[in-house]
Design a protein around this motif. Structure first.
Motif, PDB file in Angstrom:
ATOM      1  N   ILE A  79       0.511  -1.350  -0.317  1.00  0.00           N
ATOM      2  CA  ILE A  79      -0.045   0.096  -0.153  1.00  0.00           C
ATOM      3  C   ILE A  79       0.776   0.790  -0.057  1.00  0.00           C
ATOM      4  N   VAL A  80       2.046   1.016   0.857  1.00  0.00           N
ATOM      5  CA  VAL A  80       2.756   2.760   0.742  1.00  0.00           C
ATOM      6  C   VAL A  80       3.875   2.580  -0.941  1.00  0.00           C
ATOM      7  N   ARG A  81       3.723   1.214  -1.533  1.00  0.00           N
ATOM      8  CA  ARG A  81       4.536   1.553  -2.404  1.00  0.00           C
ATOM      9  C   ARG A  81       3.489   2.536  -3.706  1.00  0.00           C
ATOM     10  N   GLY A  82       2.281   1.825  -3.397  1.00  0.00           N
ATOM     11  CA  GLY A  82       1.273   2.625  -3.871  1.00  0.00           C
ATOM     12  C   GLY A  82       0.595   4.480  -3.347  1.00  0.00           C
ATOM     13  N   LEU A  83       0.830   4.550  -2.191  1.00  0.00           N
ATOM     14  CA  LEU A  83       1.236   5.579  -2.039  1.00  0.00           C
ATOM     15  C   LEU A  83       2.038   6.634  -2.894  1.00  0.00           C
ATOM     16  N   ILE A  84       3.744   6.290  -2.981  1.00  0.00           N
ATOM     17  CA  ILE A  84       4.590   6.578  -3.723  1.00  0.00           C
ATOM     18  C   ILE A  84       4.557   6.451  -5.101  1.00  0.00           C
ATOM     19  N   ALA A  85       3.423   5.352  -5.511  1.00  0.00           N
ATOM     20  CA  ALA A  85       2.976   5.529  -6.678  1.00  0.00           C
ATOM     21  C   ALA A  85       2.027   7.250  -7.155  1.00  0.00           C
ATOM     22  N   VAL A  86       1.528   6.754  -6.322  1.00  0.00           N
ATOM     23  CA  VAL A  86       0.408   8.490  -6.279  1.00  0.00           C
ATOM     24  C   VAL A  86       1.080   9.904  -6.121  1.00  0.00           C
ATOM     25  N   LEU A  87       2.663  10.003  -5.720  1.00  0.00           N
ATOM     26  CA  LEU A  87       2.667  10.825  -5.416  1.00  0.00           C
ATOM     27  C   LEU A  87       3.656  11.163  -6.809  1.00  0.00           C
ATOM     28  N   HIS A  88       4.044   9.931  -6.685  1.00  0.00           N
ATOM     29  CA  HIS A  88       4.813  10.450  -8.227  1.00  0.00           C
ATOM     30  C   HIS A  88       4.158  11.030  -9.406  1.00  0.00           C
ATOM     31  N   ALA A  89       2.892  10.178  -9.207  1.00  0.00           N
ATOM     32  CA  ALA A  89       2.151  11.098 -10.347  1.00  0.00           C
ATOM     33  C   ALA A  89       1.621  12.343  -9.776  1.00  0.00           C
ATOM     34  N   LEU A  90       1.515  12.777  -9.073  1.00  0.00           N
ATOM     35  CA  LEU A  90       1.256  14.561  -8.314  1.00  0.00           C
ATOM     36  C   LEU A  90       2.713  15.627  -8.552  1.00  0.00           C
ATOM     37  N   TYR A  91       3.781  14.802  -8.375  1.00  0.00           N
ATOM     38  CA  TYR A  91       4.863  15.387  -8.723  1.00  0.00           C
ATOM     39  C   TYR A  91       5.905  15.448  -9.529  1.00  0.00           C
ATOM     40  N   SER A  92       5.723  13.927 -10.335  1.00  0.00           N
ATOM     41  CA  SER A  92       6.736  14.427 -10.889  1.00  0.00           C
ATOM     42  C   SER A  92       7.156  14.860 -12.403  1.00  0.00           C
ATOM     43  N   GLY A  93       7.434  15.507 -12.603  1.00  0.00           N
ATOM     44  CA  GLY A  93       8.145  16.270 -14.265  1.00  0.00           C
ATOM     45  C   GLY A  93       7.401  18.076 -13.898  1.00  0.00           C
ATOM     46  N   LEU A  94       7.472  18.079 -12.566  1.00  0.00           N
ATOM     47  CA  LEU A  94       6.962  19.525 -12.068  1.00  0.00           C
ATOM     48  C   LEU A  94       7.627  20.282 -12.680  1.00  0.00           C
ATOM     49  N   SER A  95       8.731  21.538 -12.392  1.00  0.00           N
ATOM     50  CA  SER A  95      10.207  22.438 -11.763  1.00  0.00           C
ATOM     51  C   SER A  95       9.636  22.003 -10.789  1.00  0.00           C
ATOM     52  N   VAL A  96      11.438  22.530  -9.370  1.00  0.00           N
ATOM     53  CA  VAL A  96      10.794  22.053  -8.908  1.00  0.00           C
ATOM     54  C   VAL A  96      11.313  23.631  -7.918  1.00  0.00           C
ATOM     55  N   ALA A  97      10.276  24.683  -8.810  1.00  0.00           N
ATOM     56  CA  ALA A  97       8.988  26.226  -7.538  1.00  0.00           C
ATOM     57  C   ALA A  97       8.082  25.769  -7.673  1.00  0.00           C
ATOM     58  N   GLU A  98       7.499  24.921  -8.594  1.00  0.00           N
ATOM     59  CA  GLU A  98       6.219  24.408  -8.587  1.00  0.00           C
ATOM     60  C   GLU A  98       5.960  23.362  -7.406  1.00  0.00           C
ATOM     61  N   VAL A  99       6.606  22.575  -7.214  1.00  0.00           N
ATOM     62  CA  VAL A  99       6.728  21.298  -6.549  1.00  0.00           C
ATOM     63  C   VAL A  99       6.107  21.711  -4.509  1.00  0.00           C
ATOM     64  N   GLY A 100       6.694  22.783  -4.519  1.00  0.00           N
ATOM     65  CA  GLY A 100       6.835  24.221  -3.432  1.00  0.00           C
ATOM     66  C   GLY A 100       5.090  24.882  -3.478  1.00  0.00           C
ATOM     67  N   ARG A 101       5.284  24.973  -4.597  1.00  0.00           N
ATOM     68  CA  ARG A 101       3.443  25.634  -4.544  1.00  0.00           C
ATOM     69  C   ARG A 101       1.838  24.424  -4.110  1.00  0.00           C
ATOM     70  N   VAL A 102       2.808  23.095  -4.545  1.00  0.00           N
ATOM     71  CA  VAL A 102       1.539  22.314  -4.118  1.00  0.00           C
ATOM     72  C   VAL A 102       0.802  21.842  -3.197  1.00  0.00           C
ATOM     73  N   ASP A 103      -0.560  21.825  -3.035  1.00  0.00           N
ATOM     74  CA  ASP A 103      -1.393  21.966  -1.658  1.00  0.00           C
ATOM     75  C   ASP A 103      -1.430  20.336  -1.857  1.00  0.00           C
ATOM     76  N   ALA A 104      -0.615  19.860  -1.506  1.00  0.00           N
ATOM     77  CA  ALA A 104      -0.680  18.350  -1.127  1.00  0.00           C
ATOM     78  C   ALA A 104      -1.769  17.921  -0.227  1.00  0.00           C
ATOM     79  N   PRO A 105      -1.649  17.932   0.742  1.00  0.00           N
ATOM     80  CA  PRO A 105      -3.134  17.669   1.671  1.00  0.00           C
ATOM     81  C   PRO A 105      -4.074  17.995   0.958  1.00  0.00           C
ATOM     82  N   ALA A 106      -4.614  18.747   0.763  1.00  0.00           N
ATOM     83  CA  ALA A 106      -5.761  19.139  -0.466  1.00  0.00           C
ATOM     84  C   ALA A 106      -5.727  18.237  -1.524  1.00  0.00           C
ATOM     85  N   GLU A 107      -4.666  17.899  -2.728  1.00  0.00           N
ATOM     86  CA  GLU A 107      -4.371  16.711  -3.468  1.00  0.00           C
ATOM     87  C   GLU A 107      -5.300  15.538  -3.092  1.00  0.00           C
ATOM     88  N   LEU A 108      -4.713  15.061  -2.181  1.00  0.00           N
ATOM     89  CA  LEU A 108      -4.611  14.096  -1.822  1.00  0.00           C
ATOM     90  C   LEU A 108      -6.159  13.637  -0.894  1.00  0.00           C
TER      91      LEU A 108
END
Length: 142
Positions: A79-108
């Motif tokens: 299940i944790v491996r799956g959560l890592i996959a979800v986070l990968h989908a959330l962040y991968s490919g963004l600029s490092v500046a954009e990563v800081g602007r993602v509201d991860a709690p709201a998205e999740l």
């Protein structure tokens, strides 16, 4: 601010009626991820604060705030491996500046994860998000 890959996961979750199906989907996402090479399962990539063994290896392309963020990750729990996959989908490919602007709690929360994970899993998920944000902030500031 979510990526297209994360939006696709959110759409799938909207389609799945119950948490059991969503849980299975998260596990399937984790199974589809390539495993992290044993050479990267080291203390420097280990995420503290997780009940399971978790490793996140940042892969940054470029420099400064415009550098592209990606990572490889793995866990000894499916299940944790799956959560890592979800986070990968959330962040991968963004600029490092954009990563800081993602509201991860709201998205999740859109996926209902906040309501269905144990407190230990939720703490581990927060620790993974913090690690991703910290690494991105360090690169953006460099």
């Amino acid at each position: 601010m979510a990526t297209q890959a994360f939006e696709e996961i959110a759409e799938t979750f909207d389609f799945l009626d119950d948490w059991e199906d969503r849980y299975r989907h998260v596990i399937e996402l984790g199974k589809a991820m390539p495993p992290l090479d044993e050479a990267f399962r080291v203390p420097a990539t280990k995420v503290e604060g997780c009940a399971s063994q978790v490793w996140i290896r940042p892969v940054i392309e470029g420099e400064g705030g415009g550098a592209r963020f990606d990572f490889q990750g793995d866990s000894d729990a499916m299940i944790v491996r799956g959560l890592i996959a979800v986070l990968h989908a959330l962040y991968s490919g963004l600029s490092v500046a954009e990563v800081g602007r993602v509201d991860a709690p709201a998205e999740l929360a859109r996926l209902g994860l906040d309501q269905h994970l144990s407190s230990q899993r939720s703490n581990g998920l927060r620790a993974m998000v913090e690690r991703i944000r910290r690494v991105s902030a360090e690169v953006a500031a460099a």
